[in-house]
Design an enzyme around this catalytic site. Structure first.
Site, PDB file in Angstrom:
ATOM      1  N   ARG A  48       2.517  -8.286  53.705  1.00  0.00           N
ATOM      2  CA  ARG A  48       1.619  -7.246  53.164  1.00  0.00           C
ATOM      3  C   ARG A  48       1.174  -6.380  54.338  1.00  0.00           C
ATOM      4  O   ARG A  48       1.433  -6.682  55.497  1.00  0.00           O
ATOM      5  CB  ARG A  48       0.445  -7.894  52.431  1.00  0.00           C
ATOM      6  CG  ARG A  48      -0.184  -9.049  53.204  1.00  0.00           C
ATOM      7  CD  ARG A  48      -1.629  -9.179  52.999  1.00  0.00           C
ATOM      8  NE  ARG A  48      -2.337  -8.021  53.481  1.00  0.00           N
ATOM      9  CZ  ARG A  48      -2.581  -7.768  54.769  1.00  0.00           C
ATOM     10  NH1 ARG A  48      -2.173  -8.583  55.733  1.00  0.00           N
ATOM     11  NH2 ARG A  48      -3.229  -6.684  55.127  1.00  0.00           N
ATOM     12  N   GLY A  49       0.448  -5.283  54.001  1.00  0.00           N
ATOM     13  CA  GLY A  49       0.092  -4.312  55.035  1.00  0.00           C
ATOM     14  C   GLY A  49       1.191  -3.264  55.086  1.00  0.00           C
ATOM     15  O   GLY A  49       2.394  -3.599  55.131  1.00  0.00           O
ATOM     16  N   ALA A  50       0.777  -1.999  55.060  1.00  0.00           N
ATOM     17  CA  ALA A  50       1.743  -0.916  54.869  1.00  0.00           C
ATOM     18  C   ALA A  50       2.928  -0.951  55.852  1.00  0.00           C
ATOM     19  O   ALA A  50       4.093  -0.893  55.426  1.00  0.00           O
ATOM     20  CB  ALA A  50       1.011   0.433  54.927  1.00  0.00           C
ATOM     21  N   ARG A  85       6.035  -2.098  45.466  1.00  0.00           N
ATOM     22  CA  ARG A  85       4.602  -1.767  45.516  1.00  0.00           C
ATOM     23  C   ARG A  85       4.481  -0.244  45.646  1.00  0.00           C
ATOM     24  O   ARG A  85       5.174   0.361  46.468  1.00  0.00           O
ATOM     25  CB  ARG A  85       3.898  -2.465  46.693  1.00  0.00           C
ATOM     26  CG  ARG A  85       3.869  -3.990  46.533  1.00  0.00           C
ATOM     27  CD  ARG A  85       2.916  -4.650  47.509  1.00  0.00           C
ATOM     28  NE  ARG A  85       1.519  -4.378  47.191  1.00  0.00           N
ATOM     29  CZ  ARG A  85       0.507  -4.708  47.996  1.00  0.00           C
ATOM     30  NH1 ARG A  85       0.730  -5.296  49.151  1.00  0.00           N
ATOM     31  NH2 ARG A  85      -0.739  -4.443  47.631  1.00  0.00           N
ATOM     32  N   GLN A 196      -8.269 -10.291  52.095  1.00  0.00           N
ATOM     33  CA  GLN A 196      -7.528 -10.066  53.341  1.00  0.00           C
ATOM     34  C   GLN A 196      -8.442 -10.110  54.564  1.00  0.00           C
ATOM     35  O   GLN A 196      -7.972 -10.270  55.686  1.00  0.00           O
ATOM     36  CB  GLN A 196      -6.795  -8.723  53.290  1.00  0.00           C
ATOM     37  CG  GLN A 196      -5.611  -8.657  52.342  1.00  0.00           C
ATOM     38  CD  GLN A 196      -5.992  -8.161  50.974  1.00  0.00           C
ATOM     39  OE1 GLN A 196      -7.129  -8.326  50.515  1.00  0.00           O
ATOM     40  NE2 GLN A 196      -5.066  -7.524  50.282  1.00  0.00           N
ATOM     41  N   ASP A 236      -2.883   3.066  53.780  1.00  0.00           N
ATOM     42  CA  ASP A 236      -1.616   2.847  53.082  1.00  0.00           C
ATOM     43  C   ASP A 236      -0.872   4.146  52.808  1.00  0.00           C
ATOM     44  O   ASP A 236       0.352   4.164  52.714  1.00  0.00           O
ATOM     45  CB  ASP A 236      -1.863   2.095  51.769  1.00  0.00           C
ATOM     46  CG  ASP A 236      -2.216   0.660  52.085  1.00  0.00           C
ATOM     47  OD1 ASP A 236      -3.397   0.390  52.361  1.00  0.00           O
ATOM     48  OD2 ASP A 236      -1.303  -0.183  52.114  1.00  0.00           O
ATOM     49  N   ASN A 246      -6.572   3.457  51.080  1.00  0.00           N
ATOM     50  CA  ASN A 246      -6.578   2.173  51.777  1.00  0.00           C
ATOM     51  C   ASN A 246      -7.131   1.133  50.807  1.00  0.00           C
ATOM     52  O   ASN A 246      -7.484   1.460  49.663  1.00  0.00           O
ATOM     53  CB  ASN A 246      -7.406   2.259  53.063  1.00  0.00           C
ATOM     54  CG  ASN A 246      -7.242   1.012  53.920  1.00  0.00           C
ATOM     55  OD1 ASN A 246      -6.116   0.557  54.161  1.00  0.00           O
ATOM     56  ND2 ASN A 246      -8.337   0.421  54.380  1.00  0.00           N
ATOM     57  N   LYS A 247      -7.215  -0.091  51.268  1.00  0.00           N
ATOM     58  CA  LYS A 247      -7.650  -1.196  50.414  1.00  0.00           C
ATOM     59  C   LYS A 247      -8.933  -0.868  49.667  1.00  0.00           C
ATOM     60  O   LYS A 247      -9.860  -0.282  50.233  1.00  0.00           O
ATOM     61  CB  LYS A 247      -7.845  -2.433  51.302  1.00  0.00           C
ATOM     62  CG  LYS A 247      -8.304  -3.680  50.598  1.00  0.00           C
ATOM     63  CD  LYS A 247      -7.416  -4.048  49.425  1.00  0.00           C
ATOM     64  CE  LYS A 247      -5.954  -4.187  49.780  1.00  0.00           C
ATOM     65  NZ  LYS A 247      -5.058  -4.223  48.598  1.00  0.00           N
TER      66      LYS A 247
END
Ligand code: MRU
Length: 357
Positions: A48-50, A85, A196, A236, A246-247
């Site tokens: 995970r994470g862009a 995603r 996260q 992201d 972003n998140k």
């Protein structure tokens, strides 16, 4: 903070990832040996994470082309990975690069070229992380000048080495500051529903960076109390006008930071900027399973991993995984290109070396 990238590595004709669904309780490495396994690892957030999503997709293409380098195989792999995603544009950036590298080649040459192109993407991301660390450190040093006591930083989600192929984006300046001997302390918000922030706390603990975990809802109060000097988060997808996805929860932090005059920075590589996207309104926001809100994963008192049902099984729940922070709330975007004001991204739009094509 590891020197090499344990989040993703090639091993022969397979790749090995650190399974982030098992962290921070278990350090488990998983071998991926097919396109479908790579796509599932992205979709299920084992990676995970862009930036790491983009790199994994690139290696997913290499896995797909091992025995069949045809146009049909390349197109099918590209479509499968693009659908994993929706929000992190690094996924599309990496797949576009893979297409550009592989399409002109004869089928027989594509497998070797795919591994090489994926390694290039990985190395480029690590280099971008390092540059973000340097530029962010300069900003933190100037914020710290003349202050007594540690610089109080805040981050959200995880934009550290777990989310990238190097030292991270938002955490890169933090690691650089710690290495440079700057006194810092980091407020780490839990980041419900996938938590996260626990990954960030795990990373910072391993690196010996002073930090404190907080519930997401505590962030505004800490800023109101003057206990936060600067917020740095990852991204992201950054639209051409600087609006940033972003998140989920980032937007609330930016609002609170703006209300209290706290500097609020995005740290992200060029591969996270989507110049084809005019504003935040056009960024697709991933909606994940409602069960992620209803059920949490954790450790029992006996040390076993377990899923705990917080809500009634059929409680209505809504789970947008990201939100959009308007450019006007940002103090700057820290990238390998330096620190730009959010309305200054056009200056790098046509910069070939940063565009990576
Ligand atoms: O859903 P995730 O965990 O993939 O979301 C991650 C984030 O929102 C990060 O802040 C972002 O991808 C930057 S990671 C360097």
């Amino acid at each position: 903070m590891p020197d090499t990238c344990p989040t993703l590595r090639r091993d022969g004709d397979q790749i090995v990832i650190l399974d982030q669904t098992r962290l921070p309780w278990r350090e488990t490495f998983v071998r991926l040996d097919s396109l479908d396994a790579a796509a599932a690892a992205i979709r299920d957030m084992q990676v995970r994470g862009a930036p790491l999503i983009g790199a994994t997709a690139a290696f997913g293409i290499a896995l797909a082309l091992r025995h069949d380098g045809s146009d049909a195989a390349l197109a099918a792999a590209d479509a499968c990975l693009r659908a994993t995603r929706p929000t992190a544009v690094n996924l599309h950036w990496a797949l576009d690069r893979m297409q550009a590298a592989l399409r002109p080649l004869p089928a027989i040459e594509r497998s070797a070229a795919a591994w090489a192109a994926a390694e290039d993407i990985r190395a480029g991301d690590a280099a971008a992380n390092a540059a973000i660390g340097r530029h962010g450190l300069a900003m933190l040093e100037s914020l710290a000048a003349g202050r007594t006591g540690p610089l109080q930083l805040m981050t959200h989600c995880n934009a550290g080495w777990l989310a990238t192929c190097g030292h991270g984006t938002a955490l890169a300046p933090i690691y650089a500051a710690h290495a440079a001997g700057l006194a810092i302390h980091v407020w780490v918000s839990e980041t419900r529903p996938r938590n996260q922030g626990l990954l960030t706390a795990w990373e910072l603990a391993r690196a010996g960076v002073p930090h404190t975990l907080i519930a997401d809802n505590a962030a505004g109060w800490l800023m109101a109390e003057g206990r936060v000097d600067c917020v740095i988060v990852g991204a992201d997808r950054i639209a051409a006008n600087g609006d940033t996805a972003n998140k989920v929860g980032t937007y609330l932090k930016a609002l609170a930071a703006s209300a209290h005059g706290v500097p609020f920075y995005i740290a992200a590589p060029r591969s996270t900027i989507d110049f084809g996207c005019p504003s935040g309104a056009a960024i697709p926001i991933e909606e994940r399973s409602a069960d992620e809100v209803r059920i949490v994963a954790g450790l029992t008192d006996d040390g076993d991993t377990a899923r705990i049902h917080l809500a009634a099984a059929h409680a209505a729940a809504c789970n947008p995984a990201f939100d959009v922070t308007p450019a006007g709330l940002l103090w700057g975007i820290i990238g390998e290109f330096g620190i730009l004001p959010p309305d200054g991204l056009a200056t790098i739009a046509s910069h070939a070396s940063l565009a990576g094509h």
